[in-house]
Design an enzyme around this catalytic site. Structure first.
Site, mmCIF file in Angstrom:
data_model
loop_
_atom_site.group_PDB
_atom_site.id
_atom_site.type_symbol
_atom_site.label_atom_id
_atom_site.label_comp_id
_atom_site.label_asym_id
_atom_site.label_seq_id
_atom_site.Cartn_x
_atom_site.Cartn_y
_atom_site.Cartn_z
ATOM 1 C CB ALA A 1 -0.927 0.002 1.211
ATOM 2 C CB SER B 1 2.331 0.054 5.429
ATOM 3 O OG SER B 1 3.502 -0.175 6.215
ATOM 4 C CG ASP B 2 6.331 2.642 0.666
ATOM 5 O OD1 ASP B 2 7.392 2.174 1.127
ATOM 6 O OD2 ASP B 2 6.288 3.310 -0.376
ATOM 7 C CD1 TRP B 3 10.890 0.248 5.896
ATOM 8 C CD2 TRP B 3 9.258 -0.748 4.758
ATOM 9 N NE1 TRP B 3 11.098 -1.116 5.955
ATOM 10 C CE2 TRP B 3 10.106 -1.749 5.273
ATOM 11 C CE3 TRP B 3 8.148 -1.149 4.015
ATOM 12 C CZ2 TRP B 3 9.902 -3.116 5.056
ATOM 13 C CZ3 TRP B 3 7.930 -2.501 3.799
ATOM 14 C CH2 TRP B 3 8.796 -3.462 4.320
ATOM 15 C CB ALA C 1 2.702 4.089 4.156
#
Length: 840
Positions: free
Chosen positions: A215, A248-250, A252
């Site tokens: 995401a 999640s993207d880091w 996010a």
């Protein structure tokens, strides 16, 4: 081969395939493990234990699952050259091959690398679109076209998962620029969202069944993607049947209840995230129900089961593919990706290929010919065991004395990472001076985040890092040294302190800008070529709060060699070119131009490179320009040179592949996956900067070649364009709504490869028919043939090629009518046409 897919890929059942006993065993193991966990253990599992891994839970037989960046190579859990990685060409290069099977082989190699490094899941591929040529991570995405993106992405995912390693298709969704990427709200109407931006994800989910999706940071139409229930739950899981992990993207994930209810399974990195203790507390407070937590844990455990990290669950892959030679495959992908966009006659034949039997003398120039840029900047950077720049590749392939080299022009007058000539070690010390650990430092750059630290070192005990070692200059003169990063710095050369000071965070809003932003010159020293000097950069670590989501140590020692008069450098290159039989000029961008963390503001080549090309071309009519960039750039001299070869960021074997292609041992196999404009002003879509927090996709369906055709503007080089070393005659075309057959003949003098591209063009529609582009890519196939040989390709047409997203019914709608089926060499070089009637 055609872009059709089979029913079984690497042990992963595709949509609609029957459930196997292994599937049932994995499901049973997941449910058994889930039943043994209490709320706190479940919540902890969803948070990650550090920067790159999930916690092991021995009580349920769960090993730690390790994730790693991986579009072009597998970095592993430590950003270090101590464990080098194969570096493949950039994603734009992979897409330029127009070969899903080659992408699959690349994926298998990366899975092989991942297993070697103890990695279970790759944070790749990136299947966002080239909406604007200014997008900062343009090089890390495949194409402006959703169909081509989906096909290459499918091949990549299948290949990685063939090797028993998971993928996380990213960044879901509409993450097509870098400016304000953490907060921007991308406003996208339903039709373009479905037909363009969601389309590659949908294709990959259907054809490759990826084990993960990432995401994105951004919002879409008012909802942050990590909390976007409609897109994550209703569309991705509901409509498409995705049964993998959403991570999640880091950094996010921003809301505990919002993320869980929105469908996010895993919030990374850990351990400080919106999940973990915060999630357990939210359940106990009645803010979310525990069954929602169970569903997220189930998805994490399913991933662990698939990669073989859960006891009692058979991994999806039990027989690994045959081992691959990383160097050989990197070289093959590179040469297959090179796009020859211009090749004019010089005498009685085109200038390329050069005659390997009688190459004559070649004058090579350009800074990137000596110090090649092999990959883009940002989180996907890896450190290969070796790099073959153009100078080395051509030197090895040519007779002694055939090649001369001149710098000509340097694309940057900024300091860059201390790489060439430096041998450095990082010495980590506690506040009392004790040595805690050491590590090699590739390119003078330290990038340690979370647990990504040398053995024996922790963030709590680390006080200073000293880069120490030696430097052997290539040139005599005044050398500049500098730093990049936050904290205190003491710089010494040959024992003399040249700088002692502190760098603060300033106004940088993006972590990449804060840690890897503007280089700062600190001192200069006069050095002699070949005479070794000692260098040292003592860094006092920038203090970070205890509750910081990521604790990181990131800084660089920078260097810039003696500055030369630009006119003098160009004059030397011109003199060499005037006396040579052929001239090759390599031009390039820099990490300050193409990188994660920021968008471009211009398409111009940096420095005096344009001046160099013009001057060399004026001196030698057989001038070949090699363009070493990951994304389109302006080429104002393109009509003044004999040949232009685009090599993207070509990976570690780029120079060897270049020699193969220039000398004719191999044909340049690439076709453009994205349109190259004459100038930025001509590009139909350029906006990447939000207004009032919003970036409006007001162009709707019209990006890439769709927008170029609508505007009636002629680009420098159109989508799909690329020249080979032979000629092709398209002889016949037959088409139905299900399949296109094209017969073509190699009419040239040598064996070659052609990519047959099939476009659909609707005829004039009835009143009220939906607006559509003039044409769109509906299929492609590649063929190889000997001189005079005739071949036939079969390209399937999918029903989706005739459908549009109906915003009234919120569903796909088939558009019946008359269509022109066009087959050819590019979107503007269409050779044959047939008419079909498509009926619902």
């Amino acid at each position: 081969m055609s872009s059709s897919t089979g029913t079984q890929r690497g042990g992963t059942a595709v949509a609609g395939a029957p459930v196997t006993r292994a599937d049932q065993a994995r499901t049973a193991a997941v449910e058994a493990a889930l039943g043994k966990l209490d709320l706190d253990a479940k919540a902890r599992l969803l948070a990650g234990q550090d920067m790159w891994s999930l916690p092991a839970l021995p009580e349920i037989g769960l090993a730690s699952v390790v994730l790693s960046d991986g579009p072009v190579g597998v970095r592993g859990v430590r950003w270090t050259a101590d464990d080098p990685s194969v570096a493949l060409p950039s994603p734009t290069a992979l897409a330029a091959t127009w070969d899903p099977e080659l992408a699959r082989r690349a994926g298998r190699l990366l899975a092989q690398e991942a297993r070697r490094k103890g990695v279970h899941v790759l944070l790749a591929p990136t299947v966002n679109l080239h909406r604007s040529p200014l997008g900062g991570r343009h090089f890390e995405a495949y194409s402006e076209d959703p169909y081509l993106t989906g096909e290459i992405g499918t091949g990549y995912v299948l290949g990685v998962q063939d090797g028993g390693v998971g993928t996380t298709v990213k960044h879901f969704v509409a993450n097509d620029a870098e400016t304000d990427r953490f907060t921007v709200d991308n406003i996208v109407a339903p039709r373009p969202l479905r037909e363009l931006y969601l389309a590659p994800f949908e294709t990959i989910v259907a054809q490759a069944r990826p084990w993960g999706v990432m995401a994105a940071y951004n919002q879409v139409n008012g909802a942050t993607m990590t909390e976007h229930r409609h897109l994550q739950q209703d569309v991705l899981r509901g409509e498409w049947g995705f049964d993998g992990l959403i991570v999640s993207d880091w950094l996010a994930a921003r809301s505990t209840t919002g993320a869980l209810l929105g469908g996010l399974d895993l919030a990374m990195p850990g351990p400080v995230t919106v999940y973990g203790e915060a999630l357990a507390a939210a359940v106990r407070a009645g803010e979310v129900d525990e069954p929602a937590v169970d569903e997220a844990v189930r998805n994490v455990l399913r991933l662990a089961a698939r990669v073989g990290a859960l006891d009692g669950a058979p991994p999806v892959v039990t027989e690994l593919p045959a081992p691959l030679d990383g160097d050989a495959l990197a070289r093959e992908v590179a040469r297959r990706s090179f796009v020859l966009v211009r090749n004019e006659p010089a005498g009685d034949r085109p200038v390329l290929p050069l005659d390997p039997a009688r190459p004559g003398t070649i004058a090579l120039s350009g800074a990137a010919a000596r110090d090649a840029r092999i990959l883009g900047g940002g989180s996907a950077v890896v450190f290969p065991h070796h790099v073959v720049p153009p100078l080395d590749g051509l030197t090895a392939a040519l007779p002694e004395g055939a090649l001369t080299y001149s710098l000509g022009a340097d694309p940057s007058d900024e300091l860059a990472d201390a790489d060439q000539g430096f041998t450095l070690t990082a010495v980590c010390r506690a506040e009392d001076g004790r040595v805690l650990g050491t590590s090699s430092v590739p390119g003078g750059r330290v990038q340690w985040a979370g647990s990504d630290l040398p053995d024996g070192v922790t963030h709590d005990t680390l006080h200073t890092v000293e880069l120490t070692g030696r430097f052997v200059p290539r040139e005599s003169g005044e050398h500049a040294f500098g730093t990049r990063g936050l904290g205190g710095f003491v710089l010494k050369v040959n024992g003399e302190t040249l700088f002692d000071g502190v760098q603060g965070p300033g106004d940088a809003a993006d972590p990449f800008e804060a840690f890897f932003g503007t280089p700062e010159e600190r001192a200069r020293a006069v050095l002699t070529a070949g005479e070794e000097v000692e260098v040292s950069l003592l860094h006092t670590v920038f203090p970070m709060p205890d509750d910081a989501p990521i604790k990181a140590v990131a800084f660089s020692l920078l260097h810039l060699g003696p500055r030369h008069d630009p006119d003098e450098l160009i004059a030397r290159a011109v003199e060499a070119a005037r006396g040579a039989d052929s001239a090759v000029v390599v031009v390039a961008t820099t990490a300050r131009v193409e990188s994660e963390g920021f968008d471009r503001t211009s398409l111009r080549l940096p420095g005096r490179q344009d001046d160099l090309v013009r001057a060399v071309a004026a001196a030698n009519p057989r001038t070949v320009v090699v363009v070493n960039t990951g994304s389109p750039v302006e080429l104002p001299w393109r009509e003044e040179v004999a040949a232009v070869l685009l090599t993207w960021f070509p990976g570690q074997e780029g120079g060897a592949a270049l020699a193969d292609v220039l000398l004719g041992a191999q044909e340049p196999g690439g076709r453009l996956p994205t349109t190259w404009p004459v100038s930025l002003a001509d590009a139909p879509v350029t906006e990447t900067t939000p207004t009032g927090g919003e970036l409006r996709y007001d162009e709707g369906l019209f990006i890439g070649y769709r927008a170029w055709e609508r505007a009636g503007t002629t680009p420098a080089y159109p989508f799909g364009h690329g020249l080979g070393y032979t000629d092709w005659e398209y002889e016949t075309l037959s088409a139905t709504p299900d399949e296109v057959r094209v017969r073509l003949r190699n009419s040239g003098a040598r064996t070659g490869r052609e990519v047959v591209q099939v476009y659909l063009a609707p005829t004039a529609g009835a009143a009220g028919a939906p607006e559509r582009p003039a044409r769109w890519l509906a299929g492609f196939a590649s063929v190889e043939a000997a001189p005079g040989e005739t071949v036939e390709v079969h390209v399937p047409l999918r029903r989706r090629a005739f459908e549009v997203w109906d915003e009234g019914t919120d569903a796909w709608a088939f558009v019946p009518g008359t269509y022109e089926v066009e087959a050819g060499h590019s979107v503007t070089d269409r050779r044959l046409t047939a008419t079909i009637e498509a009926r619902a």
